[in-house]
Design a protein around this motif. Structure first.
Motif, mmCIF file in Angstrom:
data_model
loop_
_atom_site.group_PDB
_atom_site.id
_atom_site.type_symbol
_atom_site.label_atom_id
_atom_site.label_comp_id
_atom_site.label_asym_id
_atom_site.label_seq_id
_atom_site.Cartn_x
_atom_site.Cartn_y
_atom_site.Cartn_z
ATOM 1 N N VAL A 15 0.854 -1.187 0.000
ATOM 2 C CA VAL A 15 0.000 0.000 0.000
ATOM 3 C C VAL A 15 0.891 1.238 0.000
ATOM 4 C CG1 VAL A 15 -1.667 1.359 1.328
ATOM 5 C CG2 VAL A 15 -1.874 -1.126 1.274
ATOM 6 N N ARG A 16 0.628 2.147 -0.929
ATOM 7 C CA ARG A 16 1.283 3.464 -0.956
ATOM 8 C C ARG A 16 0.218 4.493 -0.629
ATOM 9 N NH1 ARG A 16 3.499 3.393 -5.758
ATOM 10 N NH2 ARG A 16 5.580 2.890 -4.991
ATOM 11 N N LEU A 17 0.378 5.163 0.497
ATOM 12 C CA LEU A 17 -0.618 6.121 0.968
ATOM 13 C C LEU A 17 -0.384 7.501 0.364
ATOM 14 C CD1 LEU A 17 -2.943 5.668 2.858
ATOM 15 C CD2 LEU A 17 -1.534 6.486 4.736
ATOM 16 N N ARG A 20 -6.046 10.355 1.467
ATOM 17 C CA ARG A 20 -7.076 9.332 1.697
ATOM 18 C C ARG A 20 -7.090 8.281 0.585
ATOM 19 N NH1 ARG A 20 -10.737 9.957 5.734
ATOM 20 N NH2 ARG A 20 -12.186 8.554 4.699
ATOM 21 N N GLN A 21 -6.091 8.326 -0.270
ATOM 22 C CA GLN A 21 -6.013 7.337 -1.349
ATOM 23 C C GLN A 21 -4.865 6.363 -1.096
ATOM 24 O OE1 GLN A 21 -5.895 9.492 -5.112
ATOM 25 N NE2 GLN A 21 -8.085 9.092 -5.267
ATOM 26 N N ALA A 22 -5.132 5.103 -1.387
ATOM 27 C CA ALA A 22 -4.124 4.059 -1.231
ATOM 28 C C ALA A 22 -3.961 3.341 -2.559
ATOM 29 C CB ALA A 22 -4.551 3.071 -0.150
ATOM 30 N N THR A 23 -2.758 3.405 -3.108
ATOM 31 C CA THR A 23 -2.442 2.625 -4.302
ATOM 32 C C THR A 23 -1.971 1.266 -3.805
ATOM 33 O OG1 THR A 23 -1.770 4.621 -5.468
ATOM 34 C CG2 THR A 23 -1.015 2.523 -6.387
ATOM 35 N N ILE A 24 -2.466 0.187 -4.436
ATOM 36 C CA ILE A 24 -2.055 -1.147 -4.015
ATOM 37 C C ILE A 24 -1.476 -1.926 -5.189
ATOM 38 C CG2 ILE A 24 -3.712 -1.232 -2.114
ATOM 39 C CD1 ILE A 24 -5.384 -3.156 -3.828
ATOM 40 N N GLY A 25 -0.635 -2.883 -4.840
ATOM 41 C CA GLY A 25 -0.037 -3.772 -5.822
ATOM 42 C C GLY A 25 0.477 -5.006 -5.102
ATOM 43 N N VAL A 71 -6.852 -2.827 2.611
ATOM 44 C CA VAL A 71 -7.579 -1.692 3.183
ATOM 45 C C VAL A 71 -9.020 -1.661 2.672
ATOM 46 C CG1 VAL A 71 -5.545 -0.226 3.539
ATOM 47 C CG2 VAL A 71 -6.704 -0.194 1.323
ATOM 48 N N SER A 72 -9.875 -0.940 3.400
ATOM 49 C CA SER A 72 -11.289 -0.801 3.028
ATOM 50 C C SER A 72 -11.533 0.534 2.340
ATOM 51 C CB SER A 72 -12.178 -0.861 4.276
ATOM 52 O OG SER A 72 -11.991 -2.071 4.964
ATOM 53 N N GLY A 73 -12.527 0.549 1.457
ATOM 54 C CA GLY A 73 -12.886 1.787 0.777
ATOM 55 C C GLY A 73 -13.563 1.500 -0.544
ATOM 56 N N THR A 74 -13.433 2.429 -1.468
ATOM 57 C CA THR A 74 -14.015 2.290 -2.800
ATOM 58 C C THR A 74 -12.902 2.372 -3.833
ATOM 59 O OG1 THR A 74 -16.046 3.343 -2.048
ATOM 60 C CG2 THR A 74 -15.701 3.248 -4.425
ATOM 61 N N ILE A 75 -12.903 1.421 -4.758
ATOM 62 C CA ILE A 75 -11.878 1.425 -5.804
ATOM 63 C C ILE A 75 -12.147 2.615 -6.723
ATOM 64 C CG2 ILE A 75 -10.944 0.154 -7.771
ATOM 65 C CD1 ILE A 75 -11.603 -2.413 -6.122
ATOM 66 N N GLY A 95 6.098 0.153 -9.099
ATOM 67 C CA GLY A 95 5.912 1.351 -9.910
ATOM 68 C C GLY A 95 4.773 1.175 -10.883
ATOM 69 N N LYS A 96 5.118 0.947 -12.160
ATOM 70 C CA LYS A 96 4.105 0.832 -13.217
ATOM 71 C C LYS A 96 3.222 -0.397 -13.065
ATOM 72 C CE LYS A 96 6.772 3.417 -16.585
ATOM 73 N NZ LYS A 96 7.718 3.321 -17.683
ATOM 74 N N GLY A 97 3.605 -1.332 -12.189
ATOM 75 C CA GLY A 97 2.827 -2.550 -11.984
ATOM 76 C C GLY A 97 1.769 -2.441 -10.897
ATOM 77 N N TRP A 98 1.439 -1.207 -10.482
ATOM 78 C CA TRP A 98 0.379 -1.039 -9.476
ATOM 79 C C TRP A 98 -0.931 -1.617 -10.009
ATOM 80 C CZ3 TRP A 98 -3.962 2.041 -10.444
ATOM 81 C CH2 TRP A 98 -3.884 2.864 -11.575
ATOM 82 N N ILE A 99 -1.819 -2.021 -9.108
ATOM 83 C CA ILE A 99 -3.056 -2.688 -9.521
ATOM 84 C C ILE A 99 -4.287 -1.790 -9.416
ATOM 85 C CG2 ILE A 99 -4.636 -4.579 -8.900
ATOM 86 C CD1 ILE A 99 -2.011 -6.222 -8.373
ATOM 87 N N ALA A 100 -4.464 -1.130 -8.278
ATOM 88 C CA ALA A 100 -5.665 -0.311 -8.080
ATOM 89 C C ALA A 100 -5.400 0.819 -7.096
ATOM 90 C CB ALA A 100 -6.815 -1.179 -7.565
#
Length: 129
Positions: A15-17, A20-25, A71-75, A95-100
């Motif tokens: 998770v990259r914070l 209030r947004q979290a990028t995940i991969g 984490v919880s939230g909305t994609i 990096g470029k391989g992040w998922i959502a």
């Protein structure tokens, strides 16, 4: 190899914070264990998710593995480039391989995830087992 600014989940997602947004991969460890990634079943933008929930799958030449959200939230967005180029998760998982990207409903959940040092210890304990 394990970026220190990220937080990690026991299922090998990161998770990259950013506010209030979290990028995940998925972690380097996960992509390495999977081998050559050939397809990703990605979540849909707008989907509400709860921490620990399955949000997709990664298919490789070896196996299929579940992607969980730490984490919880909305994609709010997905990495559509991965549909045509799933191998980017192998070459650039942090990096470029992040998922959502998830708009967090409970930002304090991130505090319950592992730091890079804790994740490194977790991986070391897994190898011994």
């Amino acid at each position: 190899m394990i970026p220190s600014e990220l937080r990690y989940h026991k299922e090998h997602e990161w998770v990259r914070l950013n506010g209030r947004q979290a990028t995940i991969g998925i972690s380097h460890f996960a992509q390495d264990a999977l081998g050559d990634i050939v397809f990703l079943d990605l979540p849909k933008a707008g989907t509400a998710v709860k921490a620990g929930q399955q949000i997709g799958e990664v298919e490789s030449t070896k196996t299929t593995s579940t992607i969980y959200t730490p984490v919880s939230g909305t994609i709010s967005s997905i990495n559509t480039d991965l549909k045509d180029h799933p191998e980017v998760v192998n070459s650039d998982p942090y990096g470029k391989g992040w998922i959502a990207v998830i708009e967090l409903s409970n930002p304090s959940e991130v505090d319950g995830l592992m730091s890079a040092a804790q994740y490194e210890q977790f991986l070391a304990s897994q190898k011994k087992g």
